[in-house]
Design a protein around this motif. Structure first.
Motif, mmCIF file in Angstrom:
data_model
loop_
_atom_site.group_PDB
_atom_site.id
_atom_site.type_symbol
_atom_site.label_atom_id
_atom_site.label_comp_id
_atom_site.label_asym_id
_atom_site.label_seq_id
_atom_site.Cartn_x
_atom_site.Cartn_y
_atom_site.Cartn_z
ATOM 1 N N HIS A 199 24.026 12.598 -14.662
ATOM 2 C CA HIS A 199 24.556 11.251 -14.466
ATOM 3 C C HIS A 199 24.008 10.325 -15.546
ATOM 4 C CE1 HIS A 199 26.392 8.116 -11.978
ATOM 5 N NE2 HIS A 199 25.264 7.414 -12.016
ATOM 6 N N GLY A 200 24.863 9.851 -16.438
ATOM 7 C CA GLY A 200 24.418 9.047 -17.573
ATOM 8 C C GLY A 200 25.020 7.662 -17.575
ATOM 9 N N ARG A 201 25.190 7.092 -16.421
ATOM 10 C CA ARG A 201 25.816 5.782 -16.317
ATOM 11 C C ARG A 201 25.004 4.711 -17.042
ATOM 12 N NH1 ARG A 201 26.437 2.500 -10.606
ATOM 13 N NH2 ARG A 201 27.690 0.744 -11.387
ATOM 14 N N VAL A 202 25.694 3.875 -17.803
ATOM 15 C CA VAL A 202 25.065 2.735 -18.463
ATOM 16 C C VAL A 202 25.585 1.464 -17.813
ATOM 17 C CG1 VAL A 202 24.753 1.479 -20.626
ATOM 18 C CG2 VAL A 202 24.840 3.981 -20.638
ATOM 19 N N THR A 203 24.672 0.637 -17.323
ATOM 20 C CA THR A 203 25.063 -0.609 -16.660
ATOM 21 C C THR A 203 25.064 -1.754 -17.665
ATOM 22 O OG1 THR A 203 22.765 -0.951 -15.972
ATOM 23 C CG2 THR A 203 24.236 0.134 -14.410
ATOM 24 N N ASP A 204 25.809 -2.804 -17.320
ATOM 25 C CA ASP A 204 25.998 -3.904 -18.251
ATOM 26 C C ASP A 204 25.011 -5.028 -17.985
ATOM 27 O OD1 ASP A 204 26.917 -4.907 -15.880
ATOM 28 O OD2 ASP A 204 28.900 -5.482 -16.614
ATOM 29 N N GLY A 205 25.215 -6.177 -18.656
ATOM 30 C CA GLY A 205 24.366 -7.330 -18.456
ATOM 31 C C GLY A 205 23.482 -7.612 -19.652
ATOM 32 N N LEU A 206 22.626 -8.610 -19.507
ATOM 33 C CA LEU A 206 21.761 -9.027 -20.598
ATOM 34 C C LEU A 206 20.837 -7.905 -21.051
ATOM 35 C CD1 LEU A 206 20.918 -11.512 -22.308
ATOM 36 C CD2 LEU A 206 19.199 -12.002 -20.551
ATOM 37 N N THR A 207 20.364 -7.102 -20.102
ATOM 38 C CA THR A 207 19.487 -5.968 -20.415
ATOM 39 C C THR A 207 20.136 -4.700 -19.887
ATOM 40 O OG1 THR A 207 17.565 -7.424 -20.104
ATOM 41 C CG2 THR A 207 17.146 -5.057 -20.210
ATOM 42 N N PRO A 208 20.864 -3.955 -20.707
ATOM 43 C CA PRO A 208 21.520 -2.735 -20.222
ATOM 44 C C PRO A 208 20.502 -1.748 -19.652
ATOM 45 C CG PRO A 208 22.352 -3.353 -22.382
ATOM 46 C CD PRO A 208 21.145 -4.209 -22.126
#
Length: 276
Positions: A131-140
């Motif tokens: 599972h290599g999900r990358v989340t968004d936002g100011l600090t990924p």
């Protein structure tokens, strides 16, 4: 001094939280947080938004993550030997908020138990090792099956201020569990202080701010009965916490910058502040 006053993980997304005195902070948040996901036909995830009965399902996960027990009112517990997905390449396709993911299906036995508990065809899946999900936002960062970032932080100051506003309008205060935080912080005098924190050290770990937590209809669900109990807190939040992108915000999301053990009572030390 700000300190951690509660730690709560949610091993099965949408199901009851599991409080702890201490927990490992992993790259994907508190250990086992949102590791499992309940899906319906077509692999589409189930949420309290549409399936509020998820709230009354209480998970217990073993420290090493290899065993999971599910409890629900008027049903015998179901104990599962977790398929971690390390011994087989078989994967299921699931969907969350329109985004596809691969997952490890946990079998027909737990699927039958969940379908009976929820009154709707359901299966249980787990994040796979890859599972290599990358989340968004100011600090990924990354997370399991959380809505977005790995760690949701909410302060007692923000919570108490909200309930003061609700009570002033002659309505009943709401419990903290409606907001499903991972880390509850005490010791700040000013509400929404968590919104300005950009870098934090806590226990042996560190967090980086990603974005405000935009709230949804899950906050209208009574977490003890699995029934809808609105219109609070959204009615009151709409009066003072609207955000430009739509909806209302309450609490903040963070990515994990450094892993380590976190305990209730640890200092929640902000090492960098934002100007907003």
């Amino acid at each position: 001094m700000a300190t951690v006053v509660e730690l709560i993980s949610y091993p099965v997304k949408g199901c009851a939280g599991v409080p702890a005195a201490e927990a490992e902070l992993t790259p994907a948040g508190l250990a086992h947080d949102r590791t499992f996901l309940v899906v319906g036909p077509g692999g589409v995830f189930r949420s309290q938004r549409t399936d509020p009965r998820l709230a009354v399902i209480r998970p217990e996960v073993g420290a090493d993550g290899t065993h999971l027990t599910l409890h629900a009112p008027d049903r015998d517990p179901f104990r599962l030997d977790v398929d971690l997905g390390t011994g087989s390449p078989a994967r299921s396709e699931v969907e969350m908020f329109g985004t596809p993911y691969r997952a490890v299906d946990q079998g027909d036995g737990v699927a039958g138990w969940l379908s009976g508990a929820l009154g709707a065809e359901s299966r249980l899946v787990r994040v796979p090792p890859e599972h290599g999900r990358v989340t968004d936002g100011l600090t990924p960062g990354t997370s399991g099956f959380a809505d977005s970032s790995a760690v949701h932080v909410l302060s007692l100051a923000s919570f108490d201020d909200l309930n003061h506003r609700i009570a002033a309008a002659g309505r009943a205060p709401v419990p903290m569990e409606r907001f499903r935080p991972n880390v509850v912080v005490g010791g700040w005098d000013t509400p929404q202080t968590e919104d300005r924190a950009r870098r934090v050290t806590v226990g042996g770990g560190a967090l980086g701010f990603t974005k405000l937590a935009v709230r949804c209809a899950v906050t209208l669900v009574d977490q003890r009965t699995g029934g809808k109990a609105g219109p609070e807190p959204l009615r009151t939040l709409a009066a003072y916490r609207r955000v430009p992108e739509g909806g209302v915000a309450f609490g903040s999301k963070f990515s994990v910058l450094a892993t380590g053990k976190v305990s209730v009572g640890d200092a929640f030390e902000v090492t960098e502040w934002g100007t907003d």
